[in-house]
Design a protein around this motif. Structure first.
Motif, PDB file in Angstrom:
ATOM      1  N   ASN A  33       4.520  37.233  43.376  1.00  0.00           N
ATOM      2  CA  ASN A  33       3.409  38.055  44.061  1.00  0.00           C
ATOM      3  C   ASN A  33       2.764  37.365  45.313  1.00  0.00           C
ATOM      4  OD1 ASN A  33       3.603  40.213  42.193  1.00  0.00           O
ATOM      5  ND2 ASN A  33       2.401  39.011  40.934  1.00  0.00           N
ATOM      6  N   SER A  34       3.605  36.324  45.668  1.00  0.00           N
ATOM      7  CA  SER A  34       3.029  35.648  46.922  1.00  0.00           C
ATOM      8  C   SER A  34       3.427  36.210  48.278  1.00  0.00           C
ATOM      9  CB  SER A  34       3.743  34.175  47.043  1.00  0.00           C
ATOM     10  OG  SER A  34       4.977  34.027  46.971  1.00  0.00           O
ATOM     11  N   GLN A  35       4.332  37.121  48.204  1.00  0.00           N
ATOM     12  CA  GLN A  35       4.613  38.053  49.268  1.00  0.00           C
ATOM     13  C   GLN A  35       3.974  39.248  49.331  1.00  0.00           C
ATOM     14  OE1 GLN A  35       7.089  36.761  51.856  1.00  0.00           O
ATOM     15  NE2 GLN A  35       6.145  38.488  52.828  1.00  0.00           N
ATOM     16  N   SER A  36       3.149  39.553  50.349  1.00  0.00           N
ATOM     17  CA  SER A  36       2.635  40.743  50.707  1.00  0.00           C
ATOM     18  C   SER A  36       3.742  41.663  51.603  1.00  0.00           C
ATOM     19  CB  SER A  36       1.481  40.763  51.285  1.00  0.00           C
ATOM     20  OG  SER A  36       0.431  39.943  50.605  1.00  0.00           O
ATOM     21  N   ILE A  37       3.719  43.135  51.242  1.00  0.00           N
ATOM     22  CA  ILE A  37       4.582  43.974  52.031  1.00  0.00           C
ATOM     23  C   ILE A  37       3.749  44.969  52.647  1.00  0.00           C
ATOM     24  CG2 ILE A  37       6.408  45.593  51.700  1.00  0.00           C
ATOM     25  CD1 ILE A  37       7.162  44.139  49.470  1.00  0.00           C
ATOM     26  N   PRO A  38       3.742  44.926  54.094  1.00  0.00           N
ATOM     27  CA  PRO A  38       3.084  46.024  54.791  1.00  0.00           C
ATOM     28  C   PRO A  38       3.499  47.219  54.506  1.00  0.00           C
ATOM     29  CG  PRO A  38       4.322  44.637  56.091  1.00  0.00           C
ATOM     30  CD  PRO A  38       4.367  43.976  54.763  1.00  0.00           C
ATOM     31  N   SER A  39       3.002  48.154  54.648  1.00  0.00           N
ATOM     32  CA  SER A  39       3.342  49.848  54.283  1.00  0.00           C
ATOM     33  C   SER A  39       4.475  49.631  53.389  1.00  0.00           C
ATOM     34  CB  SER A  39       3.920  50.227  55.810  1.00  0.00           C
ATOM     35  OG  SER A  39       2.885  50.116  56.702  1.00  0.00           O
ATOM     36  N   PRO A  40       4.412  49.434  52.221  1.00  0.00           N
ATOM     37  CA  PRO A  40       5.585  49.168  51.066  1.00  0.00           C
ATOM     38  C   PRO A  40       6.234  50.675  50.903  1.00  0.00           C
ATOM     39  CG  PRO A  40       3.226  49.306  49.997  1.00  0.00           C
ATOM     40  CD  PRO A  40       3.111  49.244  51.293  1.00  0.00           C
ATOM     41  N   VAL A  94      16.438  45.516  51.325  1.00  0.00           N
ATOM     42  CA  VAL A  94      15.462  44.666  51.237  1.00  0.00           C
ATOM     43  C   VAL A  94      14.256  44.616  50.254  1.00  0.00           C
ATOM     44  CG1 VAL A  94      13.520  43.302  52.680  1.00  0.00           C
ATOM     45  CG2 VAL A  94      15.747  43.848  53.731  1.00  0.00           C
ATOM     46  N   TYR A  95      13.792  45.934  50.075  1.00  0.00           N
ATOM     47  CA  TYR A  95      12.586  46.207  49.114  1.00  0.00           C
ATOM     48  C   TYR A  95      13.127  45.967  47.901  1.00  0.00           C
ATOM     49  CZ  TYR A  95       8.770  48.508  47.286  1.00  0.00           C
ATOM     50  OH  TYR A  95       7.606  49.272  46.111  1.00  0.00           O
ATOM     51  N   ARG A  96      14.302  46.052  47.360  1.00  0.00           N
ATOM     52  CA  ARG A  96      14.861  46.158  46.063  1.00  0.00           C
ATOM     53  C   ARG A  96      14.809  44.625  45.769  1.00  0.00           C
ATOM     54  NH1 ARG A  96      18.357  50.552  47.115  1.00  0.00           N
ATOM     55  NH2 ARG A  96      20.111  48.773  47.485  1.00  0.00           N
ATOM     56  N   ASN A  97      15.468  43.894  46.589  1.00  0.00           N
ATOM     57  CA  ASN A  97      15.650  42.162  46.540  1.00  0.00           C
ATOM     58  C   ASN A  97      14.172  41.636  46.416  1.00  0.00           C
ATOM     59  OD1 ASN A  97      18.288  42.541  47.014  1.00  0.00           O
ATOM     60  ND2 ASN A  97      18.239  41.845  49.125  1.00  0.00           N
ATOM     61  N   PRO A 109       3.321  57.968  63.881  1.00  0.00           N
ATOM     62  CA  PRO A 109       2.995  56.761  63.191  1.00  0.00           C
ATOM     63  C   PRO A 109       3.900  55.717  63.292  1.00  0.00           C
ATOM     64  CG  PRO A 109       4.065  58.418  61.839  1.00  0.00           C
ATOM     65  CD  PRO A 109       3.802  58.935  63.216  1.00  0.00           C
ATOM     66  N   TYR A 110       5.155  55.978  64.038  1.00  0.00           N
ATOM     67  CA  TYR A 110       6.023  54.942  64.013  1.00  0.00           C
ATOM     68  C   TYR A 110       5.720  53.492  64.592  1.00  0.00           C
ATOM     69  CZ  TYR A 110       8.986  58.939  62.768  1.00  0.00           C
ATOM     70  OH  TYR A 110       9.484  60.170  62.197  1.00  0.00           O
ATOM     71  N   LEU A 111       4.718  53.523  65.765  1.00  0.00           N
ATOM     72  CA  LEU A 111       4.408  52.620  66.372  1.00  0.00           C
ATOM     73  C   LEU A 111       3.557  51.626  65.394  1.00  0.00           C
ATOM     74  CD1 LEU A 111       4.245  50.760  68.932  1.00  0.00           C
ATOM     75  CD2 LEU A 111       2.204  52.130  69.557  1.00  0.00           C
ATOM     76  N   THR A 112       2.752  52.067  64.524  1.00  0.00           N
ATOM     77  CA  THR A 112       1.906  51.369  63.515  1.00  0.00           C
ATOM     78  C   THR A 112       2.929  50.886  62.492  1.00  0.00           C
ATOM     79  OG1 THR A 112      -0.014  52.781  63.803  1.00  0.00           O
ATOM     80  CG2 THR A 112       0.281  51.493  61.793  1.00  0.00           C
ATOM     81  N   PHE A 113       3.680  51.613  62.117  1.00  0.00           N
ATOM     82  CA  PHE A 113       4.952  50.932  60.917  1.00  0.00           C
ATOM     83  C   PHE A 113       5.549  49.902  61.537  1.00  0.00           C
ATOM     84  CE2 PHE A 113       9.431  51.412  59.615  1.00  0.00           C
ATOM     85  CZ  PHE A 113       9.114  50.699  58.312  1.00  0.00           C
ATOM     86  N   TYR A 114       6.170  49.633  62.764  1.00  0.00           N
ATOM     87  CA  TYR A 114       7.058  48.875  63.363  1.00  0.00           C
ATOM     88  C   TYR A 114       6.158  47.708  63.936  1.00  0.00           C
ATOM     89  CZ  TYR A 114      11.225  51.504  62.739  1.00  0.00           C
ATOM     90  OH  TYR A 114      12.075  52.115  62.331  1.00  0.00           O
ATOM     91  N   GLN A 115       4.745  47.566  63.974  1.00  0.00           N
ATOM     92  CA  GLN A 115       3.950  46.600  64.792  1.00  0.00           C
ATOM     93  C   GLN A 115       4.100  45.245  64.040  1.00  0.00           C
ATOM     94  OE1 GLN A 115       2.239  47.215  67.447  1.00  0.00           O
ATOM     95  NE2 GLN A 115       2.059  45.005  67.533  1.00  0.00           N
ATOM     96  N   PRO A 116       4.344  44.911  62.520  1.00  0.00           N
ATOM     97  CA  PRO A 116       4.458  43.787  61.989  1.00  0.00           C
ATOM     98  C   PRO A 116       5.761  43.264  62.385  1.00  0.00           C
ATOM     99  CG  PRO A 116       3.766  45.483  60.319  1.00  0.00           C
ATOM    100  CD  PRO A 116       4.102  46.063  61.420  1.00  0.00           C
ATOM    101  N   PHE A 117       6.845  44.081  62.962  1.00  0.00           N
ATOM    102  CA  PHE A 117       8.047  43.357  63.409  1.00  0.00           C
ATOM    103  C   PHE A 117       8.073  42.853  64.709  1.00  0.00           C
ATOM    104  CE2 PHE A 117       9.066  46.504  59.801  1.00  0.00           C
ATOM    105  CZ  PHE A 117       9.610  45.601  59.090  1.00  0.00           C
ATOM    106  N   TYR A 130       1.626  37.486  55.841  1.00  0.00           N
ATOM    107  CA  TYR A 130       1.816  38.168  54.526  1.00  0.00           C
ATOM    108  C   TYR A 130       2.297  37.393  53.493  1.00  0.00           C
ATOM    109  CZ  TYR A 130       1.513  42.135  57.634  1.00  0.00           C
ATOM    110  OH  TYR A 130       1.041  43.262  58.550  1.00  0.00           O
ATOM    111  N   ARG A 131       2.406  35.801  53.545  1.00  0.00           N
ATOM    112  CA  ARG A 131       2.990  34.953  52.652  1.00  0.00           C
ATOM    113  C   ARG A 131       1.960  33.905  52.137  1.00  0.00           C
ATOM    114  NH1 ARG A 131       8.712  33.197  53.530  1.00  0.00           N
ATOM    115  NH2 ARG A 131       9.176  35.184  53.188  1.00  0.00           N
TER     116      ARG A 131
END
Length: 369
Positions: A182-189, A199-202, A259-267, A291-292
């Protein structure tokens, strides 16, 4: 990787272990900048400084150029590495972004060491140290119109419009590694799960450990460079350091709306964003920054320092990333081994003749005993 880790450790401690900000520590920032220039000079990279002014402060992007045999022609498939060297006002900036700078300089040294022993490269390689990234990606925005486009016009003339480059590998915050669950956070899971299912499954199956590098690119525009880096990573040892690939299903950032701009912002949080806006191919490598692990607290804070970040695991993780970048750039620059010199060729022929004569003489000696 051990040798790489030692070199990266020395560079980080020596030149990227304190604040590099134009107000709070301009002296150390200049020291880092001078070091980058001196390294480019030592490597034979034709260093150039691109100066720009913001609010009466001077900033400098630093460029190193390794010309390929195709330089100036339409066939030159430029490839490069870009990373920023400045920090925010109140951080030491070892991970953000001393890690990127140390990696780029080591890759430049490896490539130019080979060139010094006679290796030729078909494609030109650019190394760019961006300034003023932390204030809104200003350095990379300035360099496109202020240096890159004029340089392309001078160097390639009308062929500049027809170039098909591989593009830039952009590095930002690349040494954070954490094996804690649980050291890795995931934005907008939920959105991540639907868009990047593998990636999500991994990450979920690995108990959200922060044990991977992120390779982010636009799945069409940057595919060649993104896949080349993935191949290089997979060919290296130390599988405990993993790679997760994010081929973004976008082509133009100008078309992104909520809402796509907000979703892609972390990238989009580094200098590759400006490259994409100018339709320049680029991939973004990162450890996910805040996030880590420790960087969830230390991002843009004082504890992004030598004591927190220069652990053995972090340095080995950074070493694998650096080696993969080198392998990628080396391959895409299309190197060729130096031709055997005439002198060496003559020496080799004489050696073969002597061996042949001695062999024949020995056989005759045995026959007539």
């Amino acid at each position: 990787m051990v040798q790489t880790a030692k070199a990266l450790n020395a560079t980080l401690r020596g030149y990227f272990s304190d604040t590099r900000h134009h107000v709070t520590n301009s002296t150390y920032k200049k020291r880092a900048r001078d070091f980058i220039v001196s390294q480019f000079q030592e490597f034979g990279l034709q260093p150039q400084e691109h100066k720009f002014v913001v609010n009466q402060y001077e900033f400098y992007n630093i460029i190193g150029i390794l010309n390929g045999t195709r330089v100036g022609t339409v066939d030159d498939k430029l490839v490069g590495v870009g990373t920023h060297y400045d920090t925010v006002a109140d951080t030491k900036g070892v991970d953000d972004n001393g890690s990127g700078m140390a990696a780029m300089l080591y890759v430049a040294k490896q490539l130019t060491d080979e060139n010094k022993r006679g290796v030729k490269r078909n494609n030109t390689v650019l190394f760019i140290a961006f300034d003023h990234e932390e204030a809104g990606l200003i350095g990379s925005k300035q360099i496109i119109s202020g240096w890159l486009n004029p340089w392309l016009a001078r160097t390639y003339g009308t062929a500049a419009r027809q170039l098909v480059p591989y593009g830039m590998i952009v590095l930002d915050t690349i040494m954070g590694y954490n094996l804690t669950a649980n050291s890795q956070s995931i934005p907008s899971p939920q959105a991540i799960e639907s868009t990047f299912q593998t990636v999500y499954r991994n990450v979920q199956s690995d108990n959200r450990r922060g044990d991977f590098l992120l390779n982010i690119y636009r799945k069409d525009a940057d595919r060649a460079l993104g896949e080349a880096f993935t191949r290089a990573w997979q060919a290296l040892s130390h599988p405990r350091f993993e790679l997760e690939v994010f081929p973004l299903p976008i082509s133009s950032l100008t078309q992104l709306m909520e809402p796509y701009l907000t979703f892609y912002q972390p990238f989009l949080r580094s200098d590759h964003r400006n490259l994409w806006l100018d339709n320049i191919p680029a991939i973004f490598l990162t450890d996910s920054a805040d996030y880590r692990g420790a960087m969830q607290v230390c991002y843009h804070s004082q504890c992004d320092n030598v004591e927190t970040m220069l652990t053995e695991d972090n340095l080995m993780f950074l070493s694998k990333t650096t080696d993969a970048i080198y392998q990628t750039i080396n391959s895409l620059s299309e190197p060729s081994e130096p031709a055997t010199s005439g002198c060496h060729l003559i020496t080799s022929l004489w050696y073969l003749i002597v061996v042949l004569v001695v062999t024949i003489a020995a056989r005759y000696f045995i026959l007539f005993q």
